[in-house]
Design a protein around this motif. Structure first.
Motif, PDB file in Angstrom:
ATOM      1  N   LEU A 285      10.575   0.761 -10.115  1.00  0.00           N
ATOM      2  CA  LEU A 285      10.301   2.186 -10.281  1.00  0.00           C
ATOM      3  C   LEU A 285      11.547   3.036 -10.057  1.00  0.00           C
ATOM      4  O   LEU A 285      11.766   4.028 -10.761  1.00  0.00           O
ATOM      5  N   SER A 286      12.371   2.661  -9.072  1.00  0.00           N
ATOM      6  CA  SER A 286      13.606   3.408  -8.828  1.00  0.00           C
ATOM      7  C   SER A 286      14.526   3.362 -10.036  1.00  0.00           C
ATOM      8  O   SER A 286      15.136   4.369 -10.416  1.00  0.00           O
ATOM      9  N   ARG A 287      14.624   2.181 -10.643  1.00  0.00           N
ATOM     10  CA  ARG A 287      15.482   2.058 -11.831  1.00  0.00           C
ATOM     11  C   ARG A 287      14.879   2.771 -13.033  1.00  0.00           C
ATOM     12  O   ARG A 287      15.604   3.339 -13.861  1.00  0.00           O
ATOM     13  N   ALA A 288      13.558   2.778 -13.131  1.00  0.00           N
ATOM     14  CA  ALA A 288      12.905   3.349 -14.316  1.00  0.00           C
ATOM     15  C   ALA A 288      12.926   4.878 -14.301  1.00  0.00           C
ATOM     16  O   ALA A 288      13.197   5.508 -15.333  1.00  0.00           O
ATOM     17  N   VAL A 289      12.631   5.472 -13.148  1.00  0.00           N
ATOM     18  CA  VAL A 289      12.522   6.933 -13.103  1.00  0.00           C
ATOM     19  C   VAL A 289      13.646   7.593 -12.324  1.00  0.00           C
ATOM     20  O   VAL A 289      13.778   8.819 -12.350  1.00  0.00           O
ATOM     21  N   GLY A 290      14.459   6.788 -11.612  1.00  0.00           N
ATOM     22  CA  GLY A 290      15.553   7.338 -10.823  1.00  0.00           C
ATOM     23  C   GLY A 290      15.230   7.318  -9.344  1.00  0.00           C
ATOM     24  O   GLY A 290      14.095   7.597  -8.943  1.00  0.00           O
ATOM     25  N   GLN A 291      16.236   6.994  -8.505  1.00  0.00           N
ATOM     26  CA  GLN A 291      16.007   6.870  -7.071  1.00  0.00           C
ATOM     27  C   GLN A 291      15.654   8.201  -6.426  1.00  0.00           C
ATOM     28  O   GLN A 291      14.896   8.249  -5.453  1.00  0.00           O
ATOM     29  N   ALA A 292      16.187   9.310  -6.948  1.00  0.00           N
ATOM     30  CA  ALA A 292      15.840  10.619  -6.406  1.00  0.00           C
ATOM     31  C   ALA A 292      14.439  11.031  -6.843  1.00  0.00           C
ATOM     32  O   ALA A 292      13.631  11.490  -6.032  1.00  0.00           O
ATOM     33  N   ARG A 293      14.157  10.846  -8.108  1.00  0.00           N
ATOM     34  CA  ARG A 293      12.870  11.284  -8.647  1.00  0.00           C
ATOM     35  C   ARG A 293      11.709  10.504  -8.050  1.00  0.00           C
ATOM     36  O   ARG A 293      10.622  11.049  -7.815  1.00  0.00           O
ATOM     37  N   VAL A 294      11.922   9.211  -7.791  1.00  0.00           N
ATOM     38  CA  VAL A 294      10.822   8.394  -7.284  1.00  0.00           C
ATOM     39  C   VAL A 294      10.444   8.802  -5.861  1.00  0.00           C
ATOM     40  O   VAL A 294       9.303   8.595  -5.435  1.00  0.00           O
ATOM     41  N   ILE A 295      11.363   9.416  -5.121  1.00  0.00           N
ATOM     42  CA  ILE A 295      11.067   9.834  -3.754  1.00  0.00           C
ATOM     43  C   ILE A 295       9.949  10.872  -3.739  1.00  0.00           C
ATOM     44  O   ILE A 295       8.960  10.740  -3.000  1.00  0.00           O
ATOM     45  N   TRP A 296      10.090  11.939  -4.566  1.00  0.00           N
ATOM     46  CA  TRP A 296       9.034  12.954  -4.554  1.00  0.00           C
ATOM     47  C   TRP A 296       7.848  12.570  -5.434  1.00  0.00           C
ATOM     48  O   TRP A 296       6.704  12.897  -5.124  1.00  0.00           O
ATOM     49  N   LEU A 297       8.098  11.840  -6.524  1.00  0.00           N
ATOM     50  CA  LEU A 297       7.010  11.483  -7.434  1.00  0.00           C
ATOM     51  C   LEU A 297       6.006  10.549  -6.772  1.00  0.00           C
ATOM     52  O   LEU A 297       4.790  10.659  -6.989  1.00  0.00           O
ATOM     53  N   SER A 298       6.492   9.639  -5.933  1.00  0.00           N
ATOM     54  CA  SER A 298       5.584   8.696  -5.269  1.00  0.00           C
ATOM     55  C   SER A 298       4.592   9.416  -4.366  1.00  0.00           C
ATOM     56  O   SER A 298       3.417   9.019  -4.277  1.00  0.00           O
ATOM     57  N   THR A 299       5.016  10.499  -3.713  1.00  0.00           N
ATOM     58  CA  THR A 299       4.111  11.232  -2.827  1.00  0.00           C
ATOM     59  C   THR A 299       3.164  12.139  -3.606  1.00  0.00           C
ATOM     60  O   THR A 299       2.006  12.324  -3.212  1.00  0.00           O
ATOM     61  N   VAL A 300       3.637  12.707  -4.708  1.00  0.00           N
ATOM     62  CA  VAL A 300       2.800  13.589  -5.519  1.00  0.00           C
ATOM     63  C   VAL A 300       1.644  12.816  -6.161  1.00  0.00           C
ATOM     64  O   VAL A 300       0.497  13.276  -6.189  1.00  0.00           O
ATOM     65  N   VAL A 301       1.946  11.618  -6.656  1.00  0.00           N
ATOM     66  CA  VAL A 301       0.939  10.844  -7.393  1.00  0.00           C
ATOM     67  C   VAL A 301      -0.089  10.225  -6.453  1.00  0.00           C
ATOM     68  O   VAL A 301      -1.294  10.207  -6.756  1.00  0.00           O
ATOM     69  N   THR A 302       0.353   9.713  -5.312  1.00  0.00           N
ATOM     70  CA  THR A 302      -0.567   8.954  -4.454  1.00  0.00           C
ATOM     71  C   THR A 302      -1.208   9.784  -3.347  1.00  0.00           C
ATOM     72  O   THR A 302      -2.260   9.403  -2.823  1.00  0.00           O
ATOM     73  N   GLY A 303      -0.624  10.923  -2.972  1.00  0.00           N
ATOM     74  CA  GLY A 303      -1.167  11.726  -1.887  1.00  0.00           C
ATOM     75  C   GLY A 303      -2.617  12.150  -2.057  1.00  0.00           C
ATOM     76  O   GLY A 303      -3.405  12.066  -1.094  1.00  0.00           O
ATOM     77  N   PRO A 304      -3.032  12.604  -3.240  1.00  0.00           N
ATOM     78  CA  PRO A 304      -4.421  13.058  -3.388  1.00  0.00           C
ATOM     79  C   PRO A 304      -5.480  11.996  -3.106  1.00  0.00           C
ATOM     80  O   PRO A 304      -6.633  12.335  -2.811  1.00  0.00           O
ATOM     81  N   PHE A 305      -5.116  10.723  -3.171  1.00  0.00           N
ATOM     82  CA  PHE A 305      -6.084   9.670  -2.856  1.00  0.00           C
ATOM     83  C   PHE A 305      -6.550   9.752  -1.405  1.00  0.00           C
ATOM     84  O   PHE A 305      -7.605   9.224  -1.060  1.00  0.00           O
ATOM     85  N   ALA A 306      -5.782  10.420  -0.543  1.00  0.00           N
ATOM     86  CA  ALA A 306      -6.169  10.547   0.863  1.00  0.00           C
ATOM     87  C   ALA A 306      -7.509  11.252   1.021  1.00  0.00           C
ATOM     88  O   ALA A 306      -8.205  11.067   2.029  1.00  0.00           O
ATOM     89  N   LEU A 307      -7.897  12.055   0.043  1.00  0.00           N
ATOM     90  CA  LEU A 307      -9.176  12.771   0.131  1.00  0.00           C
ATOM     91  C   LEU A 307     -10.370  11.826   0.119  1.00  0.00           C
ATOM     92  O   LEU A 307     -11.493  12.235   0.460  1.00  0.00           O
ATOM     93  N   LEU A 308     -10.145  10.572  -0.262  1.00  0.00           N
ATOM     94  CA  LEU A 308     -11.232   9.588  -0.237  1.00  0.00           C
ATOM     95  C   LEU A 308     -11.528   9.105   1.181  1.00  0.00           C
ATOM     96  O   LEU A 308     -12.604   8.550   1.431  1.00  0.00           O
TER      97      LEU A 308
END
Length: 421
Positions: A285-308
């Motif tokens: 994922l770091s190579r595909a989307v970039g090491q900087a971008r994956v830092i914030w993108l990983s939290t944006v995409v997976t964070g909402p699952f916490a509501l479960l």
């Protein structure tokens, strides 16, 4: 100065010393994951602890980062890292072994649980700071992402196997005696670490520089760097609400969802599958989307699952809790591999201990506070309301990242570079 082994083009697993470091991490993590299930069950089931007492236990485990987090980095930078790792493992093994012995003698109390949690927490402060600072001694810069990915894979694999094993041991032996697995894991880790042959020179004595000044250098390095500063902020928020969850989840699973110890272990193992998947995917994922971008993108995409988490119920509906944790752990591990690797690449060797200690102080120092708040909220409003608060807090994690220069970057800057879009 530290001697770093030059790269021969092979991966980190071809490195004998790294394999020993990885083996030690694996066995100690399996034991730690057994404790993740067993220690709260000792408090909640065996000693009938209140939600606030359960929160205080979690606070004792992480409070050491507030007590010695900053000076520990300066001390580690004055010592060879490998002996620190071995001694910390031995201290943790002895402390953890005292619990089943006290249970056998029928003198186990909450006071001893607090004391053991604090002692193991203090040893863990030194172990974690030295461990993250020691990896660049064993591996060249270009292998750090792969090395951190392998360590995260080992940790996540332990999170898959350990809680299930812990639940089984608790049901078979009782919660206090299951903790002996953690003591054995720490001793095995020390044994593997003692086999490492890499040469590490003793740091030259610092003349005319006080411990306070050295601590200040570590703080300044982190707080003046725009990327490290925002990583510290986001991780501190994440850890605060994660600690809240850790403090109340056993009470929630036992008293609200009505789950027995064996099922609780399996639930946590199923959730840890997400962390293992994150470790395996982090490099890609770091190579595909970039090491900087994956830092914030990983939290944006997976964070909402916490509501479960708070939507979980009795019976089959309990699976929502495991699914939520799997998704959040996936994002958290991807985030950690990217940002920890960047920190190790960025920092000069002589500052590694203080940089890691400063980050640990800032981001782990919120955990005892979160644990106490979680226990207090669960004790007054109820465990489910406390879990709702945890879920809402996880949604705040990406905010500082999205308001930072990271949002406009694909890759992180080179160690000597500046932050530019």
């Amino acid at each position: 100065m530290l001697s770093v082994k030059a790269s021969d083009g092979a991966g980190p697993l071809r490195n004998h010393d790294f394999r020993l470091l990885l083996a030690g991490a694996s066995v100690s993590q399996i034991g730690a994951q057994v404790t993740l299930v067993a220690l709260p069950l000792v408090a909640v089931v065996e000693l009938e602890a209140s939600p606030l007492q359960a929160g205080m236990l979690t606070a004792a485990e992480t409070g050491a980062f507030l007590i010695v987090g900053l000076p520990a980095g300066a001390w580690v930078d004055r010592m060879r890292r490998l002996p620190v790792l071995v001694r910390a493992d031995v201290v943790r093994a002895v402390a953890m072994a005292s619990l089943p012995l006290a249970a056998w003698a029928e003198v186990l109390t909450m006071t001893q649980l607090y004391a053991v949690a604090l002692v193991t927490g203090l040893a863990t402060v030194f172990f974690d700071i030295a461990h993250q600072s020691y990896l660049p001694v064993l591996l060249p810069r270009e292998q750090l992402v792969a090395g951190n990915g392998a360590l995260e894979t080992a940790r996540s694999s332990a999170q898959v196997a350990g809680p299930g094993l812990g639940g089984a041991l608790v049901q078979a032996l009782g919660a206090p005696f299951a903790l002996m697995a953690d003591a054995v894991g720490y001793l095995l880790s020390a044994f593997f670490l003692r086999g490492i042959r890499a040469h590490e020179e003793r740091p030259e004595p610092v003349v005319g520089v006080s411990l306070r000044a050295q601590v200040g250098e570590g703080l300044a390095f982190v707080l003046r760097h725009p990327v490290l500063r925002v990583i510290a902020c986001a991780t501190a928020v994440s850890n605060f609400f994660t600690a809240m969850l850790m403090a109340v989840q056993t009470v929630f699973l036992v008293r609200v969802l009505g789950l027995p110890p064996g099922v609780i272990g399996l639930m946590m193992s199923a959730a840890a599958v997400g962390g293992l998947a994150g470790a395996l995917c982090a490099g890609v994922l770091s190579r595909a989307v970039g090491q900087a971008r994956v830092i914030w993108l990983s939290t944006v995409v997976t964070g909402p699952f916490a509501l479960l988490w708070p939507l979980a119920g009795r019976g089959a509906a309990a699976a929502w809790f495991a699914l939520a944790t799997a998704a959040v752990f996936f994002g958290g591990v991807v985030y950690n591999v990217a940002q920890v690797s960047f920190r190790q690449m960025l920092c000069p060797p002589e500052l590694l201990g203080r940089m890691n200690a400063t980050l640990r102080f800032l981001v782990w120092g919120t955990m005892p506070l979160g644990a106490v708040v979680g226990g207090a909220v669960a004790g007054t409003a109820g465990p489910r309301d406390a879990v709702w608060l945890c879920a809402a807090g996880i949604l705040l994690v990406p905010v500082p990242l999205l308001l930072s220069p990271l949002r406009r970057m694909r890759d992180l800057p080179a160690p000597a570079g500046t932050v530019t879009p």
